[in-house]
Scaffold this motif. Structure first.
Motif, PDB file in Angstrom:
ATOM      1  N   ILE A   1      45.333 -53.712  14.282  1.00  0.00           N
ATOM      2  CA  ILE A   1      44.208 -53.119  15.001  1.00  0.00           C
ATOM      3  C   ILE A   1      44.572 -53.017  16.479  1.00  0.00           C
ATOM      4  N   PRO A   2      44.444 -51.851  17.114  1.00  0.00           N
ATOM      5  CA  PRO A   2      44.786 -51.735  18.536  1.00  0.00           C
ATOM      6  C   PRO A   2      43.890 -52.604  19.411  1.00  0.00           C
ATOM      7  N   ALA A   3      44.454 -53.039  20.519  1.00  0.00           N
ATOM      8  CA  ALA A   3      43.653 -53.757  21.510  1.00  0.00           C
ATOM      9  C   ALA A   3      42.610 -52.810  22.091  1.00  0.00           C
ATOM     10  N   ASP A   4      41.470 -53.363  22.475  1.00  0.00           N
ATOM     11  CA  ASP A   4      40.380 -52.525  22.995  1.00  0.00           C
ATOM     12  C   ASP A   4      39.682 -53.250  24.140  1.00  0.00           C
ATOM     13  N   GLU A   5      40.479 -53.629  25.152  1.00  0.00           N
ATOM     14  CA  GLU A   5      39.888 -54.318  26.295  1.00  0.00           C
ATOM     15  C   GLU A   5      38.937 -53.375  27.032  1.00  0.00           C
ATOM     16  N   PRO A   6      37.855 -53.896  27.598  1.00  0.00           N
ATOM     17  CA  PRO A   6      36.886 -53.048  28.297  1.00  0.00           C
ATOM     18  C   PRO A   6      37.521 -52.297  29.467  1.00  0.00           C
ATOM     19  N   ALA A   7      37.191 -51.028  29.598  1.00  0.00           N
ATOM     20  CA  ALA A   7      37.662 -50.221  30.722  1.00  0.00           C
ATOM     21  C   ALA A   7      36.746 -49.022  30.886  1.00  0.00           C
ATOM     22  N   VAL A   8      36.401 -48.739  32.130  1.00  0.00           N
ATOM     23  CA  VAL A   8      35.606 -47.560  32.472  1.00  0.00           C
ATOM     24  C   VAL A   8      36.336 -46.835  33.594  1.00  0.00           C
ATOM     25  N   LEU A   9      36.506 -45.521  33.454  1.00  0.00           N
ATOM     26  CA  LEU A   9      37.244 -44.749  34.465  1.00  0.00           C
ATOM     27  C   LEU A   9      36.743 -43.321  34.457  1.00  0.00           C
ATOM     28  N   LYS A  10      36.611 -42.746  35.630  1.00  0.00           N
ATOM     29  CA  LYS A  10      36.353 -41.311  35.765  1.00  0.00           C
ATOM     30  C   LYS A  10      37.093 -40.831  36.997  1.00  0.00           C
ATOM     31  N   LYS A  11      38.132 -39.995  36.782  1.00  0.00           N
ATOM     32  CA  LYS A  11      38.978 -39.547  37.882  1.00  0.00           C
ATOM     33  C   LYS A  11      39.346 -38.085  37.686  1.00  0.00           C
TER      34      LYS A  11
END
Length: 470
Positions: free
Chosen positions: A109-119
């Motif tokens: 199962i791939p890692a799914d650490e929290p991340a939010v980005l809009k660029k």
């Protein structure tokens, strides 16, 4: 133009929430694409909207701990969520049936650490705002300038193309949104003397928009001069020579010699010799190789097509092979961290490990000092194509121009065409000088084998090495 992403995002979030009820991992990649190309040649003006990125659409991916299934489509509405879930379930079941009697590769199962980005990437002049008429007028002027430089110029062509793309990646813990534009251009000149015709090509590229047109004027003079010089070129005597590679030729060596050879999906399949050399010297201590978005060129992105944030991957550090580049699934199978190199030709195609901006780091001398150090050799310019053999670390590349160097000076003699071959570690261990400033070019695409085309850039400084030419 990209408002479709905002309209469908709430529904895609519901899709992910629903899929997570059935699977330990689910993600969706939404792509909104805008492309346009202009060209001028003897045959006239062309204006087209080529699908350089595959168009606008979506791809959903789920993992169940045993297998992985994907489903792509070009329209989405919340009413389609049950249909999407049904297709994914059926595909996982079909995989299980197909693997009966075989030992399947593990699918972590791939890692799914929290991340939010809009660029969003910068763009000084959007080609659509400049308009068709202005762009065609500029290209026409460039062509006419080339034709007027010498009566031996048979034809000239000028082209420009851009892709602007917005991507949204959603999983349970990730909400990533990026908009990036690249623009490429080229000038081609064909010169003739009797029945002999020679062609020269000069590319331009930028992470941005129509500002690339401002760089093309100087390129016209260079490409015409090169085409005329090639009329006097000679075949080269095969052998091993001291060579100074221009940044474009250095970039081709980077891409073919160590780019494809360290794509780690090939490690999983045991198709790359590089896997056996991690931690060992494979190049001169002057060689440090990077891949990623620490520089700005046409392959720059803020996250890849699997939702991995991008950065700077140091592949070779002062001659030592430190790591490869990898997509998320290959990384999970190899027990390493993904490097942000999971890329798709389009939303309809599989993600593979792919290069982005790949280059050698600069050194501490000037190109003039490098040429002055060569007793008998060549300055190599204008690469045209290349092939690699990751399993055996051999390369074969084509270079248009080799300028003769004798006793530290260019003689004015030109040899063409040139075939550059060799065993990768031998070539890179022979590097003795690197100029100070690396330069990257991103005018081309790269295929995985013979297909799966994605935009890449490559480059480096001027590089001195012993190379087999023929």
């Amino acid at each position: 133009m990209f408002e479709i992403i905002d309209r469908v995002k709430p529904g895609l979030q519901k899709l992910i929430a629903g899929l997570r009820e059935a699977y330990p991992y689910a993600s969706v990649l939404a792509v909104a694409d805008d492309c346009r190309a202009w060209g001028i040649s003897r045959s006239g003006v062309s204006i087209a909207a080529p699908r350089m990125g595959g168009g606008t659409g979506f791809v959903v991916r789920v993992f169940d701990g045993v297998g992985c299934a994907e489903y792509s489509f070009n329209e989405f509405a919340e009413e389609k969520i049950p249909e999407i879930r049904e297709v994914l379930a059926r595909r996982l079941a079909e995989q299980g049936e197909a693997l009966e009697g075989f030992e399947a590769l593990p699918t972590p199962i791939p890692a799914d650490e929290p991340a939010v980005l809009k660029k969003a990437g910068a763009c000084r002049v959007h080609p659509r705002e400049l308009g068709d008429e202005a762009i065609v007028k500029k290209l026409t002027a460039l062509r006419e300038k080339a034709l007027g430089m010498d009566e031996r110029v048979l034809d000239a062509q000028a082209q420009v193309a851009y892709r602007s793309c917005r991507k949204l990646f959603l999983s349970e813990n990730r909400d990533l949104d990026q908009t990036v534009m690249w623009t490429t251009a080229s000038v081609v000149a064909m010169a003739n003397r009797g029945q002999e015709i020679k062609m020269a090509y000069h590319p331009f590229s930028v992470l941005g928009g129509a500002e690339v047109l401002d760089d093309m004027d100087a390129g016209v003079e260079k490409v015409v001069r090169n085409a005329l010089e090639l009329l006097d070129s000679q075949p080269i005597t095969p052998g091993e020579y001291e060579c100074v590679c221009d940044p474009d030729t250095t970039g081709m060596i980077v891409h073919e010699a160590f780019g494809h050879g360290v794509e780690m999906d090939m490690f999983v399949k045991d198709r790359a010799l590089a896997r056996e050399f991690v931690g060992e010297y494979v190049a001169s201590p002057l060689v440090t190789m990077h891949d990623g978005s620490a520089v700005e060129q046409t392959a720059t992105m803020f996250f890849d097509d699997e939702g991995t944030l991008t950065g700077d991957t140091i592949i070779i550090d002062r001659g030592v092979l430190k790591t490869g580049m990898c997509d998320a699934l290959s990384a999970a199978r190899l027990g390493v961290a993904p490097t942000g190199n999971g890329r798709r030709e389009s939303y309809e195609r599989k993600a593979y490990t792919r290069m982005t901006n790949t280059y050698f780091q600069g050194g501490d001398v000037t190109p003039e000092e490098m040429i002055a150090s060569v007793k008998d050799g060549f300055l190599l310019e204008a690469p045209s194509s290349g092939m690699e053999d990751p399993k055996n670390w051999g390369i074969q590349c084509m270079v248009t121009t080799a300028r003769e160097i004798k006793d530290g000076k260019l003689t004015g003699k030109i040899f063409s065409p040139i075939v550059l071959t060799g065993y990768v570690p031998d070539l890179l261990k022979s590097v003795t000088m690197m100029s100070k400033t690396p330069e990257l070019s991103g005018s081309g695409f790269c295929g995985k084998g013979y297909k799966e085309w994605v935009k890449v850039s490559d480059g480096g400084p001027y590089m001195k090495a012993r190379i087999r030419l023929g």
